[in-house]
Scaffold this motif. Structure first.
Motif, mmCIF file in Angstrom:
data_model
loop_
_atom_site.group_PDB
_atom_site.id
_atom_site.type_symbol
_atom_site.label_atom_id
_atom_site.label_comp_id
_atom_site.label_asym_id
_atom_site.label_seq_id
_atom_site.Cartn_x
_atom_site.Cartn_y
_atom_site.Cartn_z
ATOM 1 N N ASP A 108 0.858 -1.188 0.000
ATOM 2 C CA ASP A 108 0.000 0.000 0.000
ATOM 3 C C ASP A 108 0.895 1.239 0.000
ATOM 4 O O ASP A 108 1.621 1.489 0.954
ATOM 5 N N VAL A 109 0.850 2.005 -1.102
ATOM 6 C CA VAL A 109 1.660 3.213 -1.231
ATOM 7 C C VAL A 109 0.749 4.378 -1.618
ATOM 8 O O VAL A 109 0.035 4.301 -2.621
ATOM 9 N N LYS A 110 0.765 5.440 -0.826
ATOM 10 C CA LYS A 110 0.021 6.662 -1.149
ATOM 11 C C LYS A 110 1.031 7.681 -1.694
ATOM 12 O O LYS A 110 2.025 8.003 -1.031
ATOM 13 N N THR A 111 0.784 8.193 -2.887
ATOM 14 C CA THR A 111 1.761 9.047 -3.554
ATOM 15 C C THR A 111 1.768 10.460 -2.971
ATOM 16 O O THR A 111 0.825 10.899 -2.320
ATOM 17 N N SER A 112 2.847 11.159 -3.252
ATOM 18 C CA SER A 112 3.031 12.531 -2.795
ATOM 19 C C SER A 112 2.866 13.476 -3.979
ATOM 20 O O SER A 112 3.485 13.283 -5.029
ATOM 21 N N GLY A 113 2.030 14.508 -3.789
ATOM 22 C CA GLY A 113 1.859 15.511 -4.840
ATOM 23 C C GLY A 113 1.403 14.896 -6.153
ATOM 24 O O GLY A 113 0.511 14.076 -6.202
#
Length: 454
Positions: free
Chosen positions: A326-331
């Protein structure tokens, strides 16, 4: 009085022991004394979860978990909650793919009450089950689905990835929450037949852990559960066997109102209860278990392309387990950039394996989690039931720590090499969309109890 036997825990479990017994009606009983504090946990696992359901009737296992709190032969309405909480205890129930469990933690002098309540549910729930309670809890479960799945960001990710990871018709293809249509279609007779089949003493394990007198506790169990008849109509769950590798990358892009782009993936991993599964657990811990992990260091701390990155293991006994990324991206970072970095880290780990420091840290982390679990009466009661139901031997719970510590760095590397590869994953990509002009009003609802579906 039924006969039992005692087995001593292996090294690593702090000298904990458990005794096993079986009533004439088939109910398995596991007792573990612990006089550290004047409390005890009562835990009951039924060998029924969403994997036992059939197409068109999904969600019955979870619905029944709620119905078990709606009264029984001698306990009306919300009485189960009122009696336990009035006695200074706590209680809940949860449903998974593989089981449904119910549990109370009570002051020592109230253990008999918890046993009586569980026996009353097992023996007489159908006396209280009617159309009114069925409709009430059907609505509660549907509202839970809205609140926890349908109306929250990324809420249906687990459901979507499970459906991708396990093919149509597989017993793990659908999640325990069930579908709205199937919940609507379930009849009172469906529920009664489900209870008669699965809520029988010979389909259950009862554990009592804590400040107990084992002889007295066993006498109470015999008194309250011994007269409940067994039931032989249960069919085994459908075979969950699958190849160890998916064989291709399965992919779905979801356009929803979410805070940020996200990359989620499920990797097919070895079955729970195996040394290979423990090795995979250590691999995921090194790669994504907390802020010292490789993926967090690379994606969040160093490259700053993500705000969160984690890797966890969903252990399953009747089907391949799932490694959950689970990876939530930045910008405005593109998912493809994240994915390339993840694959680079996984390939490096599969080639080199963990460093000695990473191995020591990961084993210490899993050891601490296990000891924390076994250190509470409720956690130990749950694990004793789990190993009894899923693996036939509750004593395995007490030796779990030593098995984790016995895994080698080479086994961890090999587990990653075998499974953490692009042709063995289902991928879910979330792409944000602009919110609608008028946001839909959120729906409020009071669940019968929390933690209903894990």
């Amino acid at each position: 009085m039924p006969m039992g036997h005692t087995a001593t825990a292996q090294a690593g479990s702090g000298g904990l022991t458990a005794t096993e017994h079986r009533l004439a009606n088939g109910l398995r009983v596991v007792l573990s004394e612990d006089h550290l504090t004047p409390v005890a946990a009562v835990c009951l696992w039924y060998d029924v979860g969403s994997r036992h359901e059939v197409k068109g009737r999904t969600g019955l296992a979870h619905l029944f978990e709620h119905l078990m709190f709606q009264g029984s032969g001698q306990v009306k309405g919300n009485g189960h909650f009122e009696l336990v909480q009035g006695a200074g205890g706590s209680l809940n129930g949860t449903t998974s793919f593989e089981r449904t469990n119910y549990f109370e933690t009570m002051p020592t002098h109230q253990v008999e009450l918890a046993l009586w309540l569980e026996a009353d549910r097992m023996g007489s729930l159908l006396e209280a089950l009617d159309e009114e309670s069925m409709e009430n809890q059907r609505d509660v479960v549907k509202n839970e689905r809205r609140q926890r799945y349908d109306n929250v960001p990324y809420g249906t990710a687990f459901e979507k990835l499970t459906a991708l990871s396990y093919p149509e018709g597989h017993p793990y293809h659908h999640t325990p929450i069930g579908s709205m249509a199937d919940l609507d279609a379930a009849t009172l007779e469906d529920a009664r037949a489900f209870f008669r089949t699965y809520y029988a003493p010979n389909n259950a394990v009862l554990s009592v852990v804590g400040d107990i007198d084992p002889e007295q506790t066993l006498a109470w169990i015999e008194k309250y559960f011994g007269s409940i008849p067994s039931h032989d109509g249960k069919q085994p769950p459908r075979d969950g066997t699958l190849p160890g590798i998916i064989g291709e990358q399965l992919r779905e892009v979801v356009h929803e109102e979410v805070p940020a782009r996200a990359l989620m993936a499920a990797y097919r991993l070895p079955h729970d209860g195996t040394r290979a599964c423990d090795a995979a657990d250590l691999a995921l811990t090194v790669l994504g278990g907390g802020e010292s992990s490789r993926l967090h260091n690379r994606l969040v701390r160093r490259d700053r392309m993500a705000v969160a990155a984690g890797f966890g293991l969903l252990r399953l006994a009747g089907a391949p387990s799932l490694g959950w990324l689970d990876v939530k991206t930045s910008g405005g970072v593109e998912v493809e950039t994240i994915e390339a970095a993840v694959d680079e880290e996984l390939a490096r780990f599969a080639s080199e394996g963990p460093t000695p420091e990473e191995m020591e840290r990961a084993q210490a982390q899993l050891e601490r989690e296990w000891l924390d679990r076994l250190g509470t009466v409720a956690g130990r009661a749950d694990e004793l039931c789990r190993y009894a139901v899923l693996f036939g031997d509750p004593q395995l719970a007490l030796s779990a720590v030593s098995r984790v510590l016995d895994v080698t760095a080479e086994e961890v590397r090999a587990a990653a090499e075998a499974a953490l590869r692009p042709d063995n994953r289902a991928v879910l990509v979330y792409e944000p969309i602009e919110p609608a002009d008028e946001a839909a009003e959120g729906e409020e609802g009071t669940d019968a109890h929390e933690g209903a579906d894990k």
